[in-house]
Scaffold this motif. Structure first.
Motif, PDB file in Angstrom:
ATOM      1  N   SER A 132      54.915  13.134  33.116  1.00  0.00           N
ATOM      2  CA  SER A 132      53.892  13.438  32.108  1.00  0.00           C
ATOM      3  C   SER A 132      52.950  12.248  31.903  1.00  0.00           C
ATOM      4  O   SER A 132      51.748  12.424  31.672  1.00  0.00           O
ATOM      5  CB  SER A 132      54.550  13.828  30.780  1.00  0.00           C
ATOM      6  N   GLU A 153      49.394  11.668  41.039  1.00  0.00           N
ATOM      7  CA  GLU A 153      50.381  12.602  41.579  1.00  0.00           C
ATOM      8  C   GLU A 153      51.540  11.812  42.171  1.00  0.00           C
ATOM      9  O   GLU A 153      51.351  10.994  43.066  1.00  0.00           O
ATOM     10  CB  GLU A 153      49.743  13.490  42.651  1.00  0.00           C
ATOM     11  N   GLU A 176      50.492  12.195  34.787  1.00  0.00           N
ATOM     12  CA  GLU A 176      49.446  13.200  34.614  1.00  0.00           C
ATOM     13  C   GLU A 176      48.318  12.695  33.715  1.00  0.00           C
ATOM     14  O   GLU A 176      47.148  13.028  33.918  1.00  0.00           O
ATOM     15  CB  GLU A 176      50.049  14.478  34.028  1.00  0.00           C
ATOM     16  N   GLN A 188      45.950  10.951  35.863  1.00  0.00           N
ATOM     17  CA  GLN A 188      45.575  11.706  37.065  1.00  0.00           C
ATOM     18  C   GLN A 188      46.233  11.142  38.331  1.00  0.00           C
ATOM     19  O   GLN A 188      45.602  10.952  39.370  1.00  0.00           O
ATOM     20  CB  GLN A 188      44.045  11.727  37.255  1.00  0.00           C
TER      21      GLN A 188
END
Length: 410
Positions: free
Chosen positions: A136, A144, A139, A142
């Protein structure tokens, strides 16, 4: 002379209140129900400015900091202050001490690990929780991460990706209650040890990525297994009993008068006492705390939560027991069948404050960590802390605690 001053002060307060014409500063709300720095500032609540300590931390030669304090003393609020500070939210600090420095307001990515919301997971559930938590955070930036379920690898990936994106020595790590997952399992040796090993793997990543961090600040309710769990972090500076930082959380009677005078003035009416008497009343019920060996050189501190509620409700009820009694304390006292004979200061070896775990934590240390006891002296000859009950509010809470122990099943 003091009597005349009190009478004059009360007359001014009562006339002002009866007239209903209160200055704007009297209408500034208390931060009841708000625990984050940005919310308190944006809602124009009364705020005790502790941002000067951020400058002190940055000007020290350290990057890794640790502090243990009881709940409701402002640890979480200070961490959210650090989060806003390193995120470069300059507008929130424009009237505060932090804005008076030469700080460049360099923006940094901030990783916040808040364990306050964790509950008594088993091993697998806790590891899965950490994986979800780390993903989280990724995220938010941004990023991955590879699809794997090893939390330490995910954390290492996150730090690496943030370093590539923002540069070396630029990441900020803030940890709230590092010890909460262990304390939740303090009544089970096996589960406690499992959690201890998991957390050590997590924090070992911090040490491995030394050149990635700009600033690391870790808080705890206790120092439980600190020497094991946080051993991988290089040169961790423990400021828990450091004289320079003893007042980083909580506030003194001087702060109480300077910052909360509007509320104190209304309180004088309900109590029918002068300002000094009302301040002494609050200090006697909520104050008396000291977190340093040098009692003579430090001011006694007031528990912020208890004081704020007393000001808000304009009464002398007990606001300590419900908000400041962690479940781990109840478990320890029940297990060790602790007897409440605290009419005089108790002595605890300094080493018992620094190194302990689930099996070796003393009831007195647990009481100190929970705010039920405070330092009142230090014996250099025997290397012992002297601990006492800090105030009448806590003394009353002891009676509630003693009754609760007979009813709670562990």
């Amino acid at each position: 002379m003091k009597l005349f001053a009190c009478i004059a002060y009360l007359s001014f307060v009562w006339i002002t209140l009866l007239a209903g014409d209160l200055p704007d500063q009297f209408k500034q709300p208390l931060s009841i129900g708000r625990s984050t720095f940005s919310r308190i500032i944006e809602d124009n609540c009364v705020y005790v400015d502790k941002t000067g300590y951020i400058n002190k931390l940055l000007n020290s030669k350290n990057r890794y900091f640790f502090i243990a304090r009881p709940r409701q003393f402002g640890r979480t609020l200070f961490l959210t202050t650090l989060e806003a500070f390193f995120a470069g939210k300059k507008d929130l600090f424009k009237t505060l001490n932090a804005a008076k420095s030469n700080y460049s307001w360099q923006q940094s990515p901030v990783i916040v690990l808040n364990f306050l919301g964790t509950c008594a997971f088993n091993k697998q559930e806790f590891e899965q929780y950490l994986c979800r938590y780390i993903k989280s955070i990724a995220e938010q930036y941004q990023i991955e991460l590879e699809n794997e379920n090893i939390f330490s690898s995910l954390f290492r990936q996150l730090v690496s990706e943030l370093t590539q994106k923002y540069g070396k020595n630029n990441i900020v790590l803030l940890v709230d209650e590092y010890d909460k997952p262990m304390l939740d399992r303090i009544d089970s040796k096996e589960q406690y040890s499992e959690t201890e090993r998991i957390l050590k793997r997590l924090y070992d990543v911090v040490g491995e990525c030394d050149d990635c961090w700009r600033f690391v600040f870790i808080t705890g309710l206790t120092k439980c297994s600190k020497q094991i769990v946080l051993s991988g972090i290089p040169t961790l500076f423990d400021i828990s009993e450091n004289d320079e930082y003893t007042a980083i959380f909580g506030f003194s009677k001087k702060y109480l008068i300077n910052i909360f005078k509007p509320m104190l003035l209304t309180y004088t009416k309900s109590q029918r006492q002068c300002l000094d008497a009302v301040v002494d009343l609050i200090a006697s019920r909520c104050g008396g705390y000291n977190f340093s060996c040098n009692i003579q050189q430090t001011e006694a501190l007031i528990n912020p939560r208890s004081a704020l509620y007393q000001l808000y409700y304009q009464d002398s009820d007990n606001y300590f027991f419900d908000g400041c009694t962690p479940s781990f304390l109840v478990k320890i006292l029940k297990q060790k069948q602790y007897s409440f004979e605290l009419s005089s200061p108790v002595r605890v070896k300094k080493e018992n404050f620094e190194i302990y775990d689930q099996q070796t934590i003393l009831p007195e240390v647990a009481l100190y960590a929970s705010g039920y006891l405070t330092i009142c002296g230090y014996d250099k000859k025997t290397n012992e802390y002297l601990l006492k009950i800090p105030n009448t509010g806590v003394k009353q809470a002891f009676h509630f605690l003693q009754k609760a122990l007979d009813k709670i099943c562990i």
